[in-house]
Write a protein that holds these residues in place. Structure first.
Motif, PDB file in Angstrom:
ATOM      1  N   GLN A  22      43.654  45.863  35.834  1.00 34.87           N
ATOM      2  CA  GLN A  22      42.951  45.136  36.888  1.00 34.87           C
ATOM      3  C   GLN A  22      43.559  43.766  37.170  1.00 34.87           C
ATOM      4  OE1 GLN A  22      41.659  46.929  38.696  1.00 34.87           O
ATOM      5  NE2 GLN A  22      40.480  48.482  37.644  1.00 34.87           N
ATOM      6  N   THR A  26      44.963  42.754  40.816  1.00 34.72           N
ATOM      7  CA  THR A  26      44.500  41.525  41.453  1.00 34.72           C
ATOM      8  C   THR A  26      45.640  40.582  41.788  1.00 34.72           C
ATOM      9  OG1 THR A  26      42.433  41.710  40.233  1.00 34.72           O
ATOM     10  CG2 THR A  26      42.921  39.571  41.218  1.00 34.72           C
ATOM     11  N   HIS A  73      39.614  44.956  43.434  1.00 37.21           N
ATOM     12  CA  HIS A  73      40.416  43.971  42.700  1.00 37.21           C
ATOM     13  C   HIS A  73      41.610  43.499  43.538  1.00 37.21           C
ATOM     14  CE1 HIS A  73      38.458  43.723  38.791  1.00 37.21           C
ATOM     15  NE2 HIS A  73      38.177  45.008  38.934  1.00 37.21           N
ATOM     16  N   THR A  76      40.240  41.183  46.158  1.00 34.14           N
ATOM     17  CA  THR A  76      39.828  39.921  45.533  1.00 34.14           C
ATOM     18  C   THR A  76      41.043  39.038  45.282  1.00 34.14           C
ATOM     19  OG1 THR A  76      37.900  40.956  44.524  1.00 34.14           O
ATOM     20  CG2 THR A  76      38.687  38.903  43.528  1.00 34.14           C
ATOM     21  N   HIS A  90      35.822  36.395  39.632  1.00 32.23           N
ATOM     22  CA  HIS A  90      36.628  37.593  39.401  1.00 32.23           C
ATOM     23  C   HIS A  90      36.869  37.801  37.908  1.00 32.23           C
ATOM     24  CE1 HIS A  90      40.457  39.767  38.817  1.00 32.23           C
ATOM     25  NE2 HIS A  90      39.748  40.643  39.502  1.00 32.23           N
ATOM     26  N   VAL A  94      35.924  40.992  35.502  1.00 31.18           N
ATOM     27  CA  VAL A  94      36.892  41.694  34.657  1.00 31.18           C
ATOM     28  C   VAL A  94      36.415  41.677  33.205  1.00 31.18           C
ATOM     29  CG1 VAL A  94      39.252  41.656  33.763  1.00 31.18           C
ATOM     30  CG2 VAL A  94      38.848  41.310  36.189  1.00 31.18           C
TER      31      VAL A  94
END
Length: 106
Positions: A22, A26, A73, A76, A90, A94
């Motif tokens: 992730q 991101t 993600h 974001t 964020h 996570v």
């Protein structure tokens, strides 16, 4: 890239791999292009990555929840490039995903 496309995974029992996955979505896929190219990259990133996830969903047995989470993600990350303070919530999300995997890894 083909190997990544063919192996979708939410890493449901692997918190460390989930974290790397992730953070990669991101900051490599979402943040970096917008940081370099500006907000104009956001529509391209959204469409291109949604198509990538659509392919995984239709042809490589991905779970819809994983596709939506990955896309979230990525998007974001794009917004963090424009609004750096968005990195704080964020990272909390996570951390929640990592903790859920730690609790359910057994």
């Amino acid at each position: 890239m083909i190997g990544l496309l063919r192996s979708p995974s939410a890493y449901e029992k692997e918190p460390g791999k989930y974290l790397l996955n992730q953070i990669g979505h991101t900051y490599l896929v979402g943040f970096a292009p917008v940081f370099v190219c500006g907000w104009q990259a956001i529509p391209f990133i959204a469409m291109a990555y949604a198509f990538w996830e659509f392919l995984q969903l239709c042809w490589f047995d991905a779970k819809l929840s994983d596709c939506l989470e990955d896309l979230g993600h990525v998007m974001t990350g794009a917004f963090v490039a424009m609004f750096p303070a968005a990195a704080i919530p964020h990272l909390v999300l996570v951390a929640a995903g990592v903790q859920w995997r730690r609790e359910n890894a057994g």
